[in-house]
Structures are given as structure tokens and as C-alpha cells.
Design a protein around this motif. Structure first.
Motif, short mmCIF file in Angstrom:
data_model
loop_
_atom_site.label_atom_id
_atom_site.label_comp_id
_atom_site.label_asym_id
_atom_site.label_seq_id
_atom_site.Cartn_x
_atom_site.Cartn_y
_atom_site.Cartn_z
N ASN A 283 25.90 49.44 68.30
CA ASN A 283 27.34 49.71 68.37
C ASN A 283 27.74 50.66 67.25
OD1 ASN A 283 28.67 47.68 70.48
ND2 ASN A 283 27.02 46.60 69.42
N PRO A 284 27.28 51.90 67.33
CA PRO A 284 27.57 52.85 66.25
C PRO A 284 29.06 53.16 66.14
CG PRO A 284 26.67 53.99 68.16
CD PRO A 284 26.53 52.52 68.44
N GLY A 285 29.47 53.42 64.94
CA GLY A 285 30.87 53.74 64.70
C GLY A 285 31.22 53.47 63.25
N GLU A 286 32.48 53.60 62.94
CA GLU A 286 32.95 53.43 61.56
C GLU A 286 32.62 52.05 61.01
OE1 GLU A 286 37.17 53.36 59.07
OE2 GLU A 286 37.15 53.91 61.20
N ALA A 287 32.84 51.03 61.82
CA ALA A 287 32.60 49.67 61.35
C ALA A 287 31.13 49.42 61.09
CB ALA A 287 33.13 48.66 62.37
N SER A 288 30.28 49.95 61.95
CA SER A 288 28.84 49.79 61.75
C SER A 288 28.40 50.46 60.45
CB SER A 288 28.09 50.40 62.94
OG SER A 288 26.70 50.33 62.74
N GLN A 289 28.94 51.61 60.17
CA GLN A 289 28.58 52.32 58.93
C GLN A 289 29.04 51.53 57.70
OE1 GLN A 289 29.94 56.40 59.03
NE2 GLN A 289 29.52 56.55 61.23
N ARG A 290 30.23 50.93 57.80
CA ARG A 290 30.75 50.16 56.66
C ARG A 290 29.99 48.86 56.47
NH1 ARG A 290 35.91 50.73 59.03
NH2 ARG A 290 35.82 48.51 59.46
N SER A 291 29.51 48.26 57.54
CA SER A 291 28.96 46.91 57.49
C SER A 291 27.47 46.83 57.28
CB SER A 291 29.32 46.16 58.78
OG SER A 291 30.71 46.11 58.98
N MET A 292 26.73 47.88 57.66
CA MET A 292 25.27 47.80 57.61
C MET A 292 24.75 47.48 56.22
SD MET A 292 22.41 47.88 59.25
CE MET A 292 22.49 48.83 60.80
N ASP A 293 25.30 48.10 55.18
CA ASP A 293 24.78 47.82 53.84
C ASP A 293 24.99 46.37 53.44
OD1 ASP A 293 27.55 48.32 53.69
OD2 ASP A 293 27.42 48.81 51.57
N ASP A 294 26.13 45.78 53.81
CA ASP A 294 26.36 44.37 53.48
C ASP A 294 25.39 43.46 54.22
OD1 ASP A 294 28.45 44.93 51.74
OD2 ASP A 294 29.95 44.87 53.33
N VAL A 295 25.10 43.79 55.48
CA VAL A 295 24.18 42.97 56.27
C VAL A 295 22.77 43.04 55.68
CG1 VAL A 295 23.08 42.72 58.54
CG2 VAL A 295 25.54 43.17 58.38
N ILE A 296 22.32 44.26 55.34
CA ILE A 296 20.98 44.42 54.76
C ILE A 296 20.91 43.73 53.39
CG2 ILE A 296 19.26 46.06 53.94
CD1 ILE A 296 19.55 45.96 56.98
N SER A 297 21.98 43.83 52.62
CA SER A 297 22.01 43.17 51.31
C SER A 297 21.90 41.66 51.47
CB SER A 297 23.30 43.55 50.58
OG SER A 297 23.30 43.02 49.27
N ALA A 298 22.60 41.10 52.47
CA ALA A 298 22.50 39.66 52.74
C ALA A 298 21.08 39.30 53.18
CB ALA A 298 23.51 39.27 53.82
N TRP A 299 20.47 40.17 53.97
CA TRP A 299 19.10 39.95 54.42
C TRP A 299 18.14 39.97 53.22
CZ3 TRP A 299 16.78 43.23 59.03
CH2 TRP A 299 15.60 42.62 59.49
N MET A 300 18.35 40.91 52.31
CA MET A 300 17.52 41.00 51.10
C MET A 300 17.55 39.70 50.31
SD MET A 300 16.01 44.06 50.39
CE MET A 300 16.07 44.24 48.60
N ALA A 301 18.72 39.07 50.26
CA ALA A 301 18.85 37.82 49.51
C ALA A 301 18.04 36.69 50.15
CB ALA A 301 20.33 37.43 49.42
N GLN A 302 17.80 36.80 51.46
CA GLN A 302 17.06 35.75 52.17
C GLN A 302 15.57 36.06 52.30
OE1 GLN A 302 18.97 34.84 55.94
NE2 GLN A 302 21.00 35.11 55.07
N ASP A 303 15.25 37.33 52.58
CA ASP A 303 13.86 37.73 52.82
C ASP A 303 13.72 39.22 52.50
OD1 ASP A 303 11.33 38.31 53.74
OD2 ASP A 303 11.55 37.27 55.66
N GLN A 304 13.42 39.49 51.24
CA GLN A 304 13.42 40.87 50.76
C GLN A 304 12.39 41.72 51.50
OE1 GLN A 304 12.18 42.62 46.53
NE2 GLN A 304 14.17 41.59 46.46
N ASP A 305 11.21 41.19 51.69
CA ASP A 305 10.16 41.98 52.34
C ASP A 305 10.54 42.38 53.76
OD1 ASP A 305 8.62 41.79 50.06
OD2 ASP A 305 7.43 40.09 50.78
N SER A 306 11.11 41.43 54.52
CA SER A 306 11.50 41.74 55.90
C SER A 306 12.63 42.76 55.95
CB SER A 306 11.92 40.45 56.63
OG SER A 306 10.83 39.56 56.74
N ALA A 307 13.57 42.65 55.03
CA ALA A 307 14.70 43.58 55.00
C ALA A 307 14.23 45.00 54.69
CB ALA A 307 15.73 43.13 53.97
N ILE A 308 13.33 45.13 53.72
CA ILE A 308 12.81 46.45 53.37
C ILE A 308 11.98 47.02 54.51
CG2 ILE A 308 11.26 47.70 51.82
CD1 ILE A 308 12.21 45.86 49.56
N ALA A 309 11.20 46.16 55.17
CA ALA A 309 10.40 46.62 56.30
C ALA A 309 11.30 47.11 57.44
CB ALA A 309 9.50 45.50 56.80
#
Length: 431
Positions: A283-309
Motif C-alpha cells: 500500500n504505497p503512499g505517504e502513510a507507508s513512507q512515514r510508517s515504515m521506519d517505525d515498523v522496522i524499528s519495532a521489529w529491530m527491538a524484537q528480532d534484530q537479525d530478521s529486521a536487517i535481513a
């Protein structure tokens, strides 16, 4: 649930509504003495009407007035007894015991007693810890006489909380009537949504999310629409993430859709950051661009290796740059230099937002590293703005370190000149 019984589940739901709206409270309401004065004036007015019923029959007039006075006294006595029961419950200190006693108490209140009870409760002050009890009290009143409760709230409260709490309860049992009231009691202003629809939408969201969605879509872009969406989303999520996502994707108003994507992504990322990241890429768009970094950051907090992969597996482009920002944001919280190094290793994916975000994230711990990241911003105007804000703050906080860095840096000429003037002014103040 019967109209005369509040279950514990209902109490919890109302308490949640109280937490949502508590931030909007601006006044604690009239003092108890004001309510007493109003009640006395009303009783006097009623007595005057009764005593003058028939001037030709003095005995009949006295009998009519006596009956009315007796009813007024009886009602006053019942109100006083209800207030006394309420105050007894409020003296309990054990939270569970008090909650149970409060539920038992509000189920015994007669419709005629609510105004006195609510007035007394408000007169004692509306603190944050008592907002759940206030919500329950208003909800119980709405179940028995919503129009009376709303009339009281209109006359005695100067904020949205009470009316929207009452509307939430009323809409759950009679949505058509609650919607009419909300529409009739709002005069639309420019850029303003109907604030009363927030309570209505919350009240019908669980039983009729489709109608709640329709009411939301009819609201103009406004703060009120955002609040109404926040009230609706939990009920949509209760049906499952896929249904909530499908609802968002079906929205035709792009502004509303982008706002819904951001809010839903924020919630879903807590439990399923991987699935949420995939949904954003679909669902590309303004909201996706704003939100992706927060989602990946939350993923990093749970499983850093999977998020980086996941970041590394994305194709080159905006999604990948936004994901890089999320990885760096998380690393910066514990190791600013590691975040900067990671970005340097993947410089092909780094855009101005990546460097800008890094600067803000590491400024508190390492202002020199933050300033170095600003130098990599390609937008000259944005770079100058960031230098001005960050270096001015560093000069105030640690003038010696900031001056050393500035003197050794290659800065845009107008930035260098402005900073030199600032350092001179600072030296003169110190002399």
C-alpha cells in the motif's frame, strides 16, 4: 445486557472510554453548593406553581401545594440518601472492593436521583483517578434517561467528555436517536468535524462497524475525524488484522485512508512487525513512507537479525530507504556510532531523511556525530536549517566543544558567518 444492569465487562469498556477522553478535561465542574442552590430554586419555583392552582378554593390550593411539597421533600430525601451511599463507597480504599461497590451502587440509582448524584460527584473534583467512576456514572444515567443526562451535561459541563460518554452508551442501544441528537446539536465550522459523532461512532462500532465507518467517512478532514477513527479502529481490530486492513484499503477518501494506514500500522507493528511491513509495501503512499521506519524499528527491538535481513532483501527504492531509517533509528538508541557506521555501509540507500533522522536521534549523546550527518544532506535549504537549529543548541550547551568542531568543519559560507557572529556575541556576554 439489560438496561438496568451494568456488568463488569461494560464497566471496563466505559473505563477505557474515560481514559481516551480524559486528556480533553478542562474543568472540574460546578461546586456542590451551586447544585444545591439550583435545586432549591427549582423547588421554590415548583412550589409557587402548585400553591396558586385555584384561588377560589383555598383548602384545595393548600392540599395541592402540600402534596407537591411532599413529593419534592421525598425526592430530596432520596437524593440525599443516594449521595450518602455514594460517599460511603468513595471512602473505600481497596481498588477491587471499591469497583465492585461502585457497580452495585450505580445499579441502584433511580433516574430522578442521577442529577443530584452526578452534581455531588463533580463537586468533589474530577481527578484522573476518578474518571473511570465518572464514566460509569454517566453511562448508567444514559441507559436510563439519555436526554436528561445530555441536557444536564450541556448545561453544566464545558467540554466534550460527558456528552460523548453519554452518546457512546445511548448509541449502543438506540443509534438512530443518538445520531439525530449529534446532528441537531452541532453547527459545522470551517475545518471542524462534529465532535458528538466521536461518541456515537464509538458506541456503534462493535455492533455495526459498517455504519460507524460510513459516519466516519462523512466527517470532514479534522481533528475530530482523527479522534473518531481512533475510537473505531480497536473494534475493527477485534475482528482480526486482515479485516482491519481490508477496511482501510477500501476507503475511497485518500486523506482518511492515509491516516488510517498510519494508525493501523502503529498498532499492528507491536505484534506483527514483519506482516505490517509487508502490508505497507503493498500500500504505497505517504502513510507507508512515514510508517515504515517505525515498523522496522519495532521489529529491530524484537528480532534484530530478521529486521536487517528484511531490509537487505528489499529492492532498491523508497521502501528500502525507509527501512534503512528504521534500522538506524533503533541502533542509535544504544550505539550512535554503530548507527552511523551502518548507514555508511549502505550509503546507496541513504537519502536526506535518513541523515536527518540520524542527526536528531544521536544529537543528545553525540552532537559532533549529529553535525557530521547533517553535512551529508543534499538539500541545501534543509541542511542550513538543521545546522542552525543543532549547532545553536550545541553552542549553548557546550560552547567549547561546539566551537572546536565549527572551526574545523567545512560549512556553507552563510552558516559559517552566522555562527561566527553567534560565537562572538557569546564571548562578549562572558566578558
Amino acid at each position: 445486557m439489560s438496561s438496568r444492569t451494568l456488568t463488569l465487562v461494560g464497566a471496563v469498556a466505559v473505563a477505557s472510554a474515560g481514559a481516551f477522553f480524559a486528556g480533553r478535561m478542562t474543568a472540574s465542574g460546578p461546586a456542590a453548593g451551586e447544585h444545591a442552590a439550583a435545586d432549591a430554586a427549582l423547588s421554590a419555583k415548583s412550589g409557587a406553581r402548585g400553591s396558586g392552582a385555584d384561588a377560589g378554593d383555598a383548602a384545595g390550593g393548600r392540599r395541592f401545594g402540600s402534596d407537591r411539597d411532599g413529593k419534592d421533600r421525598a425526592a430530596a430525601n432520596r437524593g440525599e440518601k443516594a449521595i450518602a451511599r455514594m460517599e460511603e463507597v468513595m471512602r473505600l480504599t481497596d481498588p477491587m472492593e471499591r469497583s465492585k461497590a461502585w457497580l452495585d451502587f450505580i445499579n441502584t440509582i433511580d433516574p430522578a436521583e442521577f442529577e443530584s448524584v452526578v452534581g455531588s460527584f463533580r463537586g468533589q473534583g474530577l481527578t484522573n483517578t476518578r474518571m473511570a467512576e465518572y464514566s460509569m456514572l454517566l453511562t448508567a444515567w444514559a441507559k436510563k434517561d439519555p436526554l436528561q443526562a445530555l441536557a444536564y451535561a450541556e448545561a453544566n459541563t464545558g467540554n466534550r467528555f460527558a456528552r460523548n460518554t453519554i452518546l457512546t452508551s445511548w448509541a449502543a442501544t438506540d443509534p438512530d436517536a443518538a445520531i439525530r441528537w449529534a446532528q441537531e446539536h452541532h453547527t459545522a465550522g470551517e475545518g471542524e468535524g462534529n465532535p458528538w459523532m466521536i461518541g456515537v461512532i464509538q458506541g456503534i462500532a462493535a455492533s455495526d462497524p459498517e455504519r460507524a465507518s460510513q459516519l466516519l467517512a462523512e466527517m470532514p478532514f479534522s481533528e475530530e475525524r482523527g479522534e473518531a477513527m481512533a475510537a473505531l479502529l480497536p473494534h475493527l481490530l477485534a475482528q482480526g488484522a486482515e479485516k482491519a486492513q481490508a477496511w482501510v484499503e477500501s476507503i475511497s477518501d485518500d486523506q482518511l485512508k492515509q491516516g488510517a494506514i498510519s494508525r493501523l500500522a502503529e498498532t499492528l507493528a507491536i505484534k506483527d512487525p514483519a506482516g505490517t511491513a509487508e502490508w505497507l509495501t503493498r500500500n504505497p503512499g505517504e502513510a507507508s513512507q512515514r510508517s515504515m521506519d517505525d515498523v522496522i524499528s519495532a521489529w529491530m527491538a524484537q528480532d534484530q537479525d530478521s529486521a536487517i535481513a528484511y531490509y537487505k532483501a528489499l529492492p532498491a527504492g523508497l521502501d528500502r530507504s525507509n527501512a534503512l531509517r528504521g534500522v538506524a533509528n533503533n541502533l542509535a538508541m544504544s550505539d550512535p556510532q554503530a548507527a552511523a557506521d551502518f548507514i555508511d555501509e549502505h550509503a546507496a540507500d541513504a537519502n536526506d531523511r535518513v541523515y536527518q533522522q540520524l542527526a536528531w536521534n544521536v544529537y543528545g549523546k553525540d552532537p559532533g556525530l549529529a553535525a557530521n550527518s547533517i553535512a551529508k544532506i543534499t538539500d541545501a535549504r534543509e541542511q542550513e536549517r538543521m545546522y542552525s537549529r543543532m549547532l545553536d543548541g550545541w553552542l549553548r550547551r557546550d560552547p567549547q566543544a561546539a566551537t572546536t568542531w565549527i572551526n574545523g568543519a567545512t560549512l556553507p559560507q552563510n552558516v559559517q558567518q552566522r555562527l561566527q557572529r553567534r560565537m562572538q556575541e557569546q564571548q562578549q556576554r562572558q566578558q
